[in-house]
Design a protein around this motif. Structure first.
Motif, PDB file in Angstrom:
ATOM      1  N   ARG A 188     -47.812  35.282 -14.879  1.00 16.84           N
ATOM      2  CA  ARG A 188     -48.280  34.821 -16.163  1.00 16.84           C
ATOM      3  C   ARG A 188     -49.657  34.953 -16.423  1.00 16.84           C
ATOM      4  NH1 ARG A 188     -45.683  30.157 -14.398  1.00 16.84           N
ATOM      5  NH2 ARG A 188     -47.673  28.981 -14.675  1.00 16.84           N
ATOM      6  N   GLY A 189     -50.575  35.423 -15.388  1.00 20.97           N
ATOM      7  CA  GLY A 189     -51.895  35.369 -15.375  1.00 20.97           C
ATOM      8  C   GLY A 189     -52.616  34.059 -15.116  1.00 20.97           C
ATOM      9  N   HIS A 213     -52.336  43.585 -10.809  1.00 25.20           N
ATOM     10  CA  HIS A 213     -52.691  44.858 -10.321  1.00 25.20           C
ATOM     11  C   HIS A 213     -52.931  45.763 -11.453  1.00 25.20           C
ATOM     12  CE1 HIS A 213     -51.032  44.956  -5.922  1.00 25.20           C
ATOM     13  NE2 HIS A 213     -52.357  45.397  -6.009  1.00 25.20           N
ATOM     14  N   GLY A 214     -52.130  45.771 -12.546  1.00 24.32           N
ATOM     15  CA  GLY A 214     -52.259  46.510 -13.803  1.00 24.32           C
ATOM     16  C   GLY A 214     -53.535  46.414 -14.567  1.00 24.32           C
ATOM     17  N   PRO A 215     -53.950  45.256 -15.011  1.00 27.03           N
ATOM     18  CA  PRO A 215     -55.248  45.388 -15.772  1.00 27.03           C
ATOM     19  C   PRO A 215     -56.428  45.396 -14.757  1.00 27.03           C
ATOM     20  CG  PRO A 215     -53.862  43.172 -15.660  1.00 27.03           C
ATOM     21  CD  PRO A 215     -53.011  44.116 -15.122  1.00 27.03           C
ATOM     22  N   PHE A 216     -56.199  44.956 -13.487  1.00 27.38           N
ATOM     23  CA  PHE A 216     -57.428  44.841 -12.626  1.00 27.38           C
ATOM     24  C   PHE A 216     -57.601  46.372 -12.267  1.00 27.38           C
ATOM     25  CE2 PHE A 216     -59.872  44.803  -8.706  1.00 27.38           C
ATOM     26  CZ  PHE A 216     -60.432  43.609  -8.891  1.00 27.38           C
ATOM     27  N   THR A 217     -56.632  47.259 -12.158  1.00 26.17           N
ATOM     28  CA  THR A 217     -56.804  48.651 -11.720  1.00 26.17           C
ATOM     29  C   THR A 217     -57.439  49.409 -13.081  1.00 26.17           C
ATOM     30  OG1 THR A 217     -55.222  48.346 -10.038  1.00 26.17           O
ATOM     31  CG2 THR A 217     -55.762  50.683 -10.682  1.00 26.17           C
ATOM     32  N   ILE A 267     -46.110  33.092  -7.246  1.00 25.51           N
ATOM     33  CA  ILE A 267     -45.743  34.583  -7.950  1.00 25.51           C
ATOM     34  C   ILE A 267     -45.445  34.578  -9.254  1.00 25.51           C
ATOM     35  CG2 ILE A 267     -44.129  36.556  -7.959  1.00 25.51           C
ATOM     36  CD1 ILE A 267     -43.788  36.245  -4.888  1.00 25.51           C
ATOM     37  N   ASN A 268     -44.755  33.390  -9.781  1.00 24.54           N
ATOM     38  CA  ASN A 268     -44.476  33.172 -11.245  1.00 24.54           C
ATOM     39  C   ASN A 268     -45.660  32.953 -11.849  1.00 24.54           C
ATOM     40  OD1 ASN A 268     -41.505  33.785 -10.548  1.00 24.54           O
ATOM     41  ND2 ASN A 268     -41.211  31.511 -10.905  1.00 24.54           N
ATOM     42  N   PRO A 289     -47.694  45.224 -12.907  1.00 32.51           N
ATOM     43  CA  PRO A 289     -47.491  43.755 -13.365  1.00 32.51           C
ATOM     44  C   PRO A 289     -48.816  43.216 -13.158  1.00 32.51           C
ATOM     45  CG  PRO A 289     -46.544  43.820 -11.144  1.00 32.51           C
ATOM     46  CD  PRO A 289     -46.745  45.169 -11.612  1.00 32.51           C
ATOM     47  N   PHE A 290     -49.079  42.168 -13.411  1.00 31.28           N
ATOM     48  CA  PHE A 290     -50.468  41.192 -13.442  1.00 31.28           C
ATOM     49  C   PHE A 290     -50.355  40.936 -11.988  1.00 31.28           C
ATOM     50  CE2 PHE A 290     -53.157  37.691 -13.327  1.00 31.28           C
ATOM     51  CZ  PHE A 290     -54.128  37.955 -14.314  1.00 31.28           C
TER      52      PHE A 290
END
Length: 554
Positions: free
Chosen positions: A142-143, A340-344, A137-138, A337-338
């Motif tokens: 961080r991507g 979900h945020g940038p993908f969506t 998860i960590n 969070p990453f």
């Protein structure tokens, strides 16, 4: 290793039981030794530990490398020290080290890979798996997707070493859900690896209702929809809706949002919009933050809902309302969070770019797709880099065709680019929105005077729609096919079919285009029908393609 160092080590551990305990613990912690950690692990008081460290440093067993930090003077020395105690003692020390790492983390976030390593060495496989999950998860936040996936692989290895039990199966489900989520994020909605993980979860869960079943279904539906199996995707969501009685309210709202999205894909725009608008109202009064921990499709359901509210609003003639919904989508993505945020956000921008292209706002569409490509490259979303290029080929072909370009040589580059796109999507079995690219290719072929090829392309797309239930663009495909005919009866039949289908679906924009083509082709007998369609558009709507069609009737 020099004999003098080895002799120094043996002399120290033989002369003092306490020194031996410190040496053994220090050796098991790894290359860098934290004196504070050793104090927490061994049953000695602070002064005793400090004195032993001083003694070991003078004897060149340990070497200070910073404040409260040491290492063994030689790595082979550490390896020898690590084997001084029997396996049972080593396991107890590993447990103490792991527990001390967790307890001693100032911010509550220890180095989870280290914690997992020590639990693994202690043969505490359940705790090791959990620690690797937290490390994953960590890394994900961080991507670092590859690192995150590697931690989950280690977590699964540890769970598989546990004896069979219901609790063990549920732990495996937790890990496989995360693995499926990361696979679909890294390689795309149609990831076969992700589907395999989710299908394994279903085997382990059986028909047991609860969060795990919901989470698994949330991951699977987008896979089936993207691969063109809308019937299977719809069955999954319908089955899930029957099991929501004891779930929180946001589960129902999120599931309704998915159900509405599937209705969009089937071309059922009236019912889709009703479901999606109701879900949007429900979400406004709910705390949707908890969705993040229970949703394993790469698209966030709330942001996805806003995306398709926007889509249906436009299809029914309300671009201003669509813009409002896309703004909500973007705001929602900014809170996630990453990844979900940038993908969506990539998904939402891509759908908006299709709408902007349909509205004739190709510059805005190109800007959105540029953002998608940039996010995809930065985040490692290979699927979105490819989709941005594909949608870009669609957008760039529309302007010259709409502008009246008819020179085959000038259109050839667009034809070649779109051909590459549709062939690549079919080869990858990516069915979602393929009809848009087929239609763009058919229109470009028509503009170049290649009617038969254009008709074949439309027929292929319509056949795919029948096979997959993806009827989102059927009315437009029928309208385009009408332009490929030389027979007046065939033209009239396809235009009438397009007009009636768009009306049944609630696709006002597509209905307007069919009515406009009928007016261009048949003249005055079709004026009243075109005016009637224009009158049904919401007030205050104005965009390039709508203005162009209004100009037909003055």
């Amino acid at each position: 290793m020099p004999d003098t160092l080895y002799d120094a080590l043996i002399a120290r551990v033989r002369s003092s039981t306490k020194a031996r305990v410190v040496v053994e613990a220090a050796a098991l912690t790894g290359g860098l030794i934290d004196r504070g950690l050793i104090r927490s692990v061994v049953d000695l008081d602070r002064g005793e530990v400090d004195a032993i460290f001083d003694e070991l440093t003078r004897g060149r067993v340990l070497q200070a490398v910073g404040k409260n930090r040491w290492r063994f003077h030689h790595e082979l020395l550490r390896e020898v020290a690590a084997e001084l105690s029997p396996p049972s003692v080593q396991r107890r020390l590993h447990i103490r080290i792991a527990d001390a790492l967790v307890a001693g983390a100032a911010d509550g976030t220890p180095e989870w890979p280290q914690v997992a390593h020590h639990y693994e060495k202690a043969q505490r496989f359940d705790e090791a798996a959990s620690a690797y999950q937290k490390a994953s998860i960590n890394a994900r936040q961080r991507g670092a997707l590859i690192e995150s996936q590697n931690h989950l692989a280690r977590a699964l290895e540890n769970v598989e070493r546990l004896p069979a039990s219901h609790a063990r199966d549920l732990h495996e489900v937790d890990i496989r859900l995360e693995r499926g989520f990361l696979s679909s994020t890294a390689t795309g909605h149609a990831s076969a690896e992700a589907a395999a993980e989710f299908e394994r979860c279903l085997q382990l869960i059986s028909d047991e209702p609860g969060l795990a079943l919901y989470a698994t279904f949330s991951g699977l539906w987008s896979y089936y929809a993207t691969r063109g199996d809308l019937r299977r995707a719809t069955q999954l969501v319908e089955a899930l809706r029957l099991r929501l009685a004891d779930m929180p309210d946001w589960y129902r709202a999120a599931t309704d949002a998915v159900f509405g999205s599937l209705a969009v894909f089937r071309g059922e725009f009236d019912s889709a919009r009703a479901i999606l608008e109701a879900a949007a109202l429900a979400v406004e009064s709910l705390d949707s933050a908890e969705i993040e921990g229970a949703w394993f499709a790469p698209n966030d359901p709330v942001a996805g809902m806003y995306t398709f509210v926007g889509f249906t609003r436009f299809i029914q003639g309300d671009l201003a309302g669509a813009e409002e919904s896309f703004t909500k989508m973007e705001r929602r993505c900014q809170t996630l969070p990453f990844p979900h945020g940038p993908f969506t956000l990539c998904y939402g921008h891509t759908i908006e770019s299709l709408i902007r292209t349909e509205a004739g706002q190709t510059d805005r569409a190109a800007q959105l797709l540029g953002d998608v490509a940039a996010i995809g490259q930065q985040a490692g979303f290979d699927e979105w880099v490819m989709i941005a290029a594909s949608a870009g080929a669609n957008t760039s072909s529309r302007s010259p065709v709409a502008g009246g370009a008819r020179d085959p040589a000038a259109l050839e580059e667009h034809i070649q680019n779109l051909t590459v796109v549709v062939e690549a999507w079919r080869a990858a079995e990516l069915i979602s929105f393929l009809c848009w690219y087929d239609a763009a290719l058919a229109q470009t072929l028509l503009a170049a005077g290649r009617k038969e090829e254009a008709r074949d392309r439309v027929d292929l797309a319509l056949q795919m729609a029948q096979e997959t239930d993806w009827h989102i663009y059927d009315a437009e495909l029928l309208r385009i096919r009408a332009q490929t005919h030389d027979c007046a009866d065939a033209v009239e039949a396809d235009l009438r079919a397009a007009l009636e289908l768009a009306r049944r679906q609630g696709a006002l924009v597509f209905e307007l285009r069919a009515a406009a083509d009928a007016f261009r082709w048949g003249g005055e007998p079709h004026r009243a029908e075109l005016l009637a369609v224009l009158d049904r558009f919401p007030a205050g709507q104005d965009w390039p393609d709508l203005a162009r069609l209004r100009s037909l009737v003055g």
